[in-house]
Design a protein around this motif. Structure first.
Motif, PDB file in Angstrom:
ATOM      1  N   GLU A  22      -3.604 -23.449 -29.861  1.00 30.15           N
ATOM      2  CA  GLU A  22      -2.414 -24.233 -30.902  1.00 30.15           C
ATOM      3  C   GLU A  22      -0.847 -23.911 -30.173  1.00 30.15           C
ATOM      4  O   GLU A  22       0.182 -25.117 -30.502  1.00 30.15           O
ATOM      5  N   ARG A  23      -0.788 -23.070 -29.698  1.00 30.46           N
ATOM      6  CA  ARG A  23       0.361 -22.539 -29.466  1.00 30.46           C
ATOM      7  C   ARG A  23       1.130 -23.230 -27.615  1.00 30.46           C
ATOM      8  O   ARG A  23       1.497 -23.320 -27.266  1.00 30.46           O
ATOM      9  N   GLY A  24      -0.247 -24.027 -27.180  1.00 30.02           N
ATOM     10  CA  GLY A  24       0.296 -25.391 -26.239  1.00 30.02           C
ATOM     11  C   GLY A  24      -0.417 -24.363 -25.195  1.00 30.02           C
ATOM     12  O   GLY A  24       0.363 -24.507 -23.888  1.00 30.02           O
ATOM     13  N   TYR A  25      -1.192 -23.470 -24.587  1.00 32.87           N
ATOM     14  CA  TYR A  25      -2.067 -22.375 -23.405  1.00 32.87           C
ATOM     15  C   TYR A  25      -2.657 -23.285 -23.640  1.00 32.87           C
ATOM     16  O   TYR A  25      -3.840 -24.226 -24.240  1.00 32.87           O
ATOM     17  N   THR A  26      -2.073 -23.470 -21.702  1.00 27.90           N
ATOM     18  CA  THR A  26      -3.726 -24.177 -20.928  1.00 27.90           C
ATOM     19  C   THR A  26      -4.842 -22.939 -21.176  1.00 27.90           C
ATOM     20  O   THR A  26      -4.913 -21.838 -20.977  1.00 27.90           O
ATOM     21  N   VAL A  27      -6.464 -23.138 -20.963  1.00 32.85           N
ATOM     22  CA  VAL A  27      -6.895 -22.921 -20.469  1.00 32.85           C
ATOM     23  C   VAL A  27      -7.307 -21.690 -19.439  1.00 32.85           C
ATOM     24  O   VAL A  27      -7.848 -20.369 -19.551  1.00 32.85           O
ATOM     25  N   ALA A  28      -6.295 -21.721 -18.509  1.00 34.83           N
ATOM     26  CA  ALA A  28      -6.043 -21.195 -17.107  1.00 34.83           C
ATOM     27  C   ALA A  28      -5.148 -20.200 -17.814  1.00 34.83           C
ATOM     28  O   ALA A  28      -4.935 -18.672 -17.371  1.00 34.83           O
ATOM     29  N   GLU A  29      -3.822 -20.588 -18.270  1.00 35.20           N
ATOM     30  CA  GLU A  29      -3.051 -19.760 -19.177  1.00 35.20           C
ATOM     31  C   GLU A  29      -4.042 -18.815 -20.048  1.00 35.20           C
ATOM     32  O   GLU A  29      -3.899 -17.216 -19.798  1.00 35.20           O
ATOM     33  N   ARG A  31      -7.073 -17.827 -19.567  1.00 37.48           N
ATOM     34  CA  ARG A  31      -7.592 -16.955 -18.762  1.00 37.48           C
ATOM     35  C   ARG A  31      -7.455 -15.447 -18.154  1.00 37.48           C
ATOM     36  O   ARG A  31      -7.722 -14.721 -18.635  1.00 37.48           O
ATOM     37  N   ARG A  32      -6.049 -15.953 -18.291  1.00 38.22           N
ATOM     38  CA  ARG A  32      -5.438 -14.411 -17.466  1.00 38.22           C
ATOM     39  C   ARG A  32      -4.500 -13.820 -18.292  1.00 38.22           C
ATOM     40  O   ARG A  32      -4.331 -12.103 -18.170  1.00 38.22           O
ATOM     41  N   ILE A  33      -4.633 -14.212 -19.780  1.00 36.60           N
ATOM     42  CA  ILE A  33      -4.571 -13.681 -21.159  1.00 36.60           C
ATOM     43  C   ILE A  33      -5.429 -12.761 -21.468  1.00 36.60           C
ATOM     44  O   ILE A  33      -5.529 -11.898 -21.848  1.00 36.60           O
ATOM     45  N   MET A  34      -6.598 -13.291 -20.985  1.00 38.71           N
ATOM     46  CA  MET A  34      -7.624 -12.407 -21.626  1.00 38.71           C
ATOM     47  C   MET A  34      -8.864 -12.729 -20.901  1.00 38.71           C
ATOM     48  O   MET A  34      -9.743 -13.109 -20.242  1.00 38.71           O
ATOM     49  N   PRO A  35      -8.900 -11.428 -20.168  1.00 37.90           N
ATOM     50  CA  PRO A  35      -9.535 -11.911 -18.535  1.00 37.90           C
ATOM     51  C   PRO A  35     -11.053 -11.273 -18.675  1.00 37.90           C
ATOM     52  O   PRO A  35     -11.528 -11.974 -18.663  1.00 37.90           O
ATOM     53  N   GLN A  36     -11.183 -11.540 -20.156  1.00 37.50           N
ATOM     54  CA  GLN A  36     -13.109 -10.707 -20.549  1.00 37.50           C
ATOM     55  C   GLN A  36     -13.544 -12.240 -20.778  1.00 37.50           C
ATOM     56  O   GLN A  36     -14.832 -11.661 -21.064  1.00 37.50           O
ATOM     57  N   CYS A  37     -12.791 -12.811 -21.809  1.00 38.52           N
ATOM     58  CA  CYS A  37     -13.894 -14.615 -20.951  1.00 38.52           C
ATOM     59  C   CYS A  37     -13.638 -15.301 -20.270  1.00 38.52           C
ATOM     60  O   CYS A  37     -12.684 -14.762 -19.131  1.00 38.52           O
ATOM     61  N   THR A  38     -15.057 -15.675 -20.159  1.00 35.70           N
ATOM     62  CA  THR A  38     -15.256 -16.351 -19.059  1.00 35.70           C
ATOM     63  C   THR A  38     -14.114 -18.505 -19.344  1.00 35.70           C
ATOM     64  O   THR A  38     -14.173 -18.434 -20.215  1.00 35.70           O
ATOM     65  N   THR A  39     -14.161 -19.063 -18.186  1.00 36.19           N
ATOM     66  CA  THR A  39     -13.336 -19.856 -18.553  1.00 36.19           C
ATOM     67  C   THR A  39     -14.212 -20.892 -19.369  1.00 36.19           C
ATOM     68  O   THR A  39     -13.776 -21.513 -20.205  1.00 36.19           O
ATOM     69  N   ASP A  40     -15.640 -21.657 -19.102  1.00 31.63           N
ATOM     70  CA  ASP A  40     -16.610 -21.976 -19.538  1.00 31.63           C
ATOM     71  C   ASP A  40     -16.449 -21.676 -21.612  1.00 31.63           C
ATOM     72  O   ASP A  40     -16.480 -22.275 -22.602  1.00 31.63           O
ATOM     73  N   GLU A  41     -16.558 -19.958 -21.669  1.00 31.78           N
ATOM     74  CA  GLU A  41     -16.767 -19.822 -23.044  1.00 31.78           C
ATOM     75  C   GLU A  41     -14.890 -19.841 -23.864  1.00 31.78           C
ATOM     76  O   GLU A  41     -15.321 -20.609 -24.732  1.00 31.78           O
ATOM     77  N   ILE A  42     -13.658 -20.109 -23.227  1.00 29.73           N
ATOM     78  CA  ILE A  42     -13.099 -20.448 -23.611  1.00 29.73           C
ATOM     79  C   ILE A  42     -12.558 -21.792 -23.934  1.00 29.73           C
ATOM     80  O   ILE A  42     -12.578 -22.851 -24.431  1.00 29.73           O
TER      81      ILE A  42
END
Length: 50
Positions: free
Chosen positions: A14-21, A23-34
């Motif tokens: 909601e703050r405008g971060y992309t999935v890739a960003e 993913r870098r903030i929360m490395p425990q989550c996969t791209t698919d999960e996000i």
């Protein structure tokens, strides 16, 4: 995935971060999960995004 983790992903998105960003903030989550959390989150009008 914990509800608090899902809530954090939604908040970053909601703050405008992309999935890739997120993913870098929360490395425990996969791209698919996000992506799944974002896609299943109701939009402002209550409808689900497709």
């Amino acid at each position: 995935m914990r509800k608090s983790t899902e809530h954090d992903i939604i908040r970053w998105h909601e703050r405008g971060y992309t999935v890739a960003e997120i993913r870098r903030i929360m490395p425990q989550c996969t791209t698919d999960e996000i992506t799944a959390v974002i896609n299943n989150h109701p939009t402002e009008n209550g409808a689900r995004r497709r």
